[in-house]
Design a protein around this motif. Structure first.
Motif, PDB file in Angstrom:
ATOM      1  N   GLU A  15     -16.901 -63.307 -40.423  1.00 47.93           N
ATOM      2  CA  GLU A  15     -16.584 -63.350 -41.851  1.00 47.93           C
ATOM      3  C   GLU A  15     -17.827 -63.108 -42.704  1.00 47.93           C
ATOM      4  O   GLU A  15     -17.764 -62.415 -43.711  1.00 47.93           O
ATOM      5  CB  GLU A  15     -15.946 -64.695 -42.206  1.00 47.93           C
ATOM      6  N   ARG A  16     -18.944 -63.678 -42.286  1.00 45.99           N
ATOM      7  CA  ARG A  16     -20.201 -63.426 -43.009  1.00 45.99           C
ATOM      8  C   ARG A  16     -20.555 -61.945 -42.982  1.00 45.99           C
ATOM      9  O   ARG A  16     -20.956 -61.370 -43.985  1.00 45.99           O
ATOM     10  CB  ARG A  16     -21.354 -64.212 -42.383  1.00 45.99           C
ATOM     11  N   GLU A  17     -20.396 -61.349 -41.806  1.00 44.86           N
ATOM     12  CA  GLU A  17     -20.723 -59.931 -41.670  1.00 44.86           C
ATOM     13  C   GLU A  17     -19.805 -59.079 -42.560  1.00 44.86           C
ATOM     14  O   GLU A  17     -20.251 -58.108 -43.182  1.00 44.86           O
ATOM     15  CB  GLU A  17     -20.603 -59.494 -40.214  1.00 44.86           C
ATOM     16  N   GLU A  18     -18.525 -59.466 -42.664  1.00 41.41           N
ATOM     17  CA  GLU A  18     -17.594 -58.743 -43.526  1.00 41.41           C
ATOM     18  C   GLU A  18     -17.985 -58.873 -44.998  1.00 41.41           C
ATOM     19  O   GLU A  18     -17.935 -57.896 -45.749  1.00 41.41           O
ATOM     20  CB  GLU A  18     -16.165 -59.254 -43.311  1.00 41.41           C
ATOM     21  N   ILE A  53     -28.907 -53.890 -46.156  1.00 43.85           N
ATOM     22  CA  ILE A  53     -27.898 -54.905 -45.841  1.00 43.85           C
ATOM     23  C   ILE A  53     -27.023 -54.431 -44.692  1.00 43.85           C
ATOM     24  O   ILE A  53     -26.733 -55.189 -43.762  1.00 43.85           O
ATOM     25  CB  ILE A  53     -27.052 -55.256 -47.078  1.00 43.85           C
ATOM     26  N   ARG A  54     -26.588 -53.175 -44.731  1.00 36.92           N
ATOM     27  CA  ARG A  54     -25.745 -52.634 -43.653  1.00 36.92           C
ATOM     28  C   ARG A  54     -26.446 -52.683 -42.298  1.00 36.92           C
ATOM     29  O   ARG A  54     -25.869 -53.093 -41.307  1.00 36.92           O
ATOM     30  CB  ARG A  54     -25.379 -51.191 -43.952  1.00 36.92           C
ATOM     31  N   VAL A  55     -27.693 -52.244 -42.276  1.00 35.28           N
ATOM     32  CA  VAL A  55     -28.443 -52.200 -41.016  1.00 35.28           C
ATOM     33  C   VAL A  55     -28.659 -53.603 -40.458  1.00 35.28           C
ATOM     34  O   VAL A  55     -28.611 -53.811 -39.246  1.00 35.28           O
ATOM     35  CB  VAL A  55     -29.800 -51.476 -41.228  1.00 35.28           C
ATOM     36  N   ASN A  56     -28.865 -54.566 -41.350  1.00 32.76           N
ATOM     37  CA  ASN A  56     -29.187 -55.921 -40.909  1.00 32.76           C
ATOM     38  C   ASN A  56     -28.031 -56.904 -41.039  1.00 32.76           C
ATOM     39  O   ASN A  56     -28.239 -58.115 -40.906  1.00 32.76           O
ATOM     40  CB  ASN A  56     -30.378 -56.443 -41.716  1.00 32.76           C
ATOM     41  N   ALA A  57     -26.810 -56.420 -41.282  1.00 34.16           N
ATOM     42  CA  ALA A  57     -25.670 -57.311 -41.516  1.00 34.16           C
ATOM     43  C   ALA A  57     -25.431 -58.256 -40.340  1.00 34.16           C
ATOM     44  O   ALA A  57     -25.202 -59.459 -40.540  1.00 34.16           O
ATOM     45  CB  ALA A  57     -24.413 -56.507 -41.812  1.00 34.16           C
ATOM     46  N   ASP A  58     -25.502 -57.747 -39.135  1.00 35.22           N
ATOM     47  CA  ASP A  58     -25.260 -58.581 -37.963  1.00 35.22           C
ATOM     48  C   ASP A  58     -26.296 -59.696 -37.858  1.00 35.22           C
ATOM     49  O   ASP A  58     -25.963 -60.861 -37.651  1.00 35.22           O
ATOM     50  CB  ASP A  58     -25.265 -57.728 -36.691  1.00 35.22           C
ATOM     51  N   GLU A  59     -27.547 -59.324 -38.011  1.00 32.33           N
ATOM     52  CA  GLU A  59     -28.625 -60.320 -37.934  1.00 32.33           C
ATOM     53  C   GLU A  59     -28.520 -61.347 -39.069  1.00 32.33           C
ATOM     54  O   GLU A  59     -28.691 -62.543 -38.848  1.00 32.33           O
ATOM     55  CB  GLU A  59     -29.979 -59.616 -37.994  1.00 32.33           C
ATOM     56  N   ASP A  63     -28.037 -65.240 -38.505  1.00 29.23           N
ATOM     57  CA  ASP A  63     -29.228 -65.994 -38.876  1.00 29.23           C
ATOM     58  C   ASP A  63     -28.845 -67.190 -39.754  1.00 29.23           C
ATOM     59  O   ASP A  63     -27.678 -67.473 -39.981  1.00 29.23           O
ATOM     60  CB  ASP A  63     -30.191 -65.063 -39.615  1.00 29.23           C
ATOM     61  N   ASN A  64     -29.809 -67.840 -40.268  1.00 28.48           N
ATOM     62  CA  ASN A  64     -29.631 -68.955 -41.184  1.00 28.48           C
ATOM     63  C   ASN A  64     -28.750 -68.521 -42.352  1.00 28.48           C
ATOM     64  O   ASN A  64     -29.019 -67.513 -43.001  1.00 28.48           O
ATOM     65  CB  ASN A  64     -31.016 -69.399 -41.675  1.00 28.48           C
ATOM     66  N   SER A  65     -27.720 -69.288 -42.658  1.00 27.47           N
ATOM     67  CA  SER A  65     -26.787 -68.921 -43.728  1.00 27.47           C
ATOM     68  C   SER A  65     -27.466 -68.869 -45.094  1.00 27.47           C
ATOM     69  O   SER A  65     -27.001 -68.176 -45.998  1.00 27.47           O
ATOM     70  CB  SER A  65     -25.597 -69.869 -43.763  1.00 27.47           C
ATOM     71  N   GLN A  66     -28.583 -69.571 -45.250  1.00 29.26           N
ATOM     72  CA  GLN A  66     -29.304 -69.533 -46.520  1.00 29.26           C
ATOM     73  C   GLN A  66     -29.877 -68.142 -46.785  1.00 29.26           C
ATOM     74  O   GLN A  66     -29.934 -67.692 -47.931  1.00 29.26           O
ATOM     75  CB  GLN A  66     -30.415 -70.575 -46.553  1.00 29.26           C
ATOM     76  N   ASN A  67     -30.293 -67.449 -45.722  1.00 30.22           N
ATOM     77  CA  ASN A  67     -30.806 -66.088 -45.884  1.00 30.22           C
ATOM     78  C   ASN A  67     -29.693 -65.148 -46.345  1.00 30.22           C
ATOM     79  O   ASN A  67     -29.904 -64.323 -47.232  1.00 30.22           O
ATOM     80  CB  ASN A  67     -31.421 -65.581 -44.586  1.00 30.22           C
ATOM     81  N   ALA A  68     -28.522 -65.269 -45.739  1.00 28.68           N
ATOM     82  CA  ALA A  68     -27.387 -64.444 -46.146  1.00 28.68           C
ATOM     83  C   ALA A  68     -27.001 -64.754 -47.591  1.00 28.68           C
ATOM     84  O   ALA A  68     -26.709 -63.840 -48.368  1.00 28.68           O
ATOM     85  CB  ALA A  68     -26.203 -64.686 -45.218  1.00 28.68           C
ATOM     86  N   GLU A  69     -27.020 -66.016 -47.949  1.00 26.21           N
ATOM     87  CA  GLU A  69     -26.695 -66.411 -49.318  1.00 26.21           C
ATOM     88  C   GLU A  69     -27.697 -65.817 -50.308  1.00 26.21           C
ATOM     89  O   GLU A  69     -27.319 -65.295 -51.357  1.00 26.21           O
ATOM     90  CB  GLU A  69     -26.691 -67.934 -49.425  1.00 26.21           C
ATOM     91  N   ARG A  70     -28.969 -65.846 -49.954  1.00 27.20           N
ATOM     92  CA  ARG A  70     -30.014 -65.295 -50.812  1.00 27.20           C
ATOM     93  C   ARG A  70     -29.832 -63.779 -51.002  1.00 27.20           C
ATOM     94  O   ARG A  70     -29.955 -63.270 -52.117  1.00 27.20           O
ATOM     95  CB  ARG A  70     -31.385 -65.602 -50.208  1.00 27.20           C
TER      96      ARG A  70
END
Length: 96
Positions: A15-18, A53-59, A63-70
């Motif tokens: 879901e995060r990746e989506e 973002i596309r290239v690193n979406a999986d990572e 990774d830490n959800s705070q990084n994705a949130e940022r």
């Protein structure tokens, strides 16, 4: 999108990746609109951010959800900035 940012830590990896893919598509759309409006610098920034973002979406999703949130906050800020500067879009009547 903003509601997804708040709950990104509650989502599973897929879901995060989506969500990250969705924001990358929104940035690409913003980049196209900025290019049409003649704002090539903003178009390049948006396009580059979408690609990163596309290239690193999986990572980012794993990774830490705070990084994705940022990352999501930064991307939505870019889109909001464009929408504030360009509230009236140019209409294209070309056929696709």
């Amino acid at each position: 999108m903003e509601e997804k940012i708040k709950f990104i830590k509650d989502l599973d990896i897929e879901e995060r990746e989506e969500v990250l893919s969705d924001i990358a598509r929104a940035l690409e759309s913003t980049a196209r609109e900025a290019f049409i409006e003649g704002d090539r610098h903003f178009a390049a920034l948006s396009s580059n951010m979408a690609q990163i973002i596309r290239v690193n979406a999986d990572e980012l999703a794993r990774d830490n959800s705070q990084n994705a949130e940022r990352v999501l906050q930064q991307a939505t800020a870019m889109i909001s900035q464009f929408n504030a500067i360009h509230p009236y879009r140019m209409m294209s009547y070309s056929l696709h």
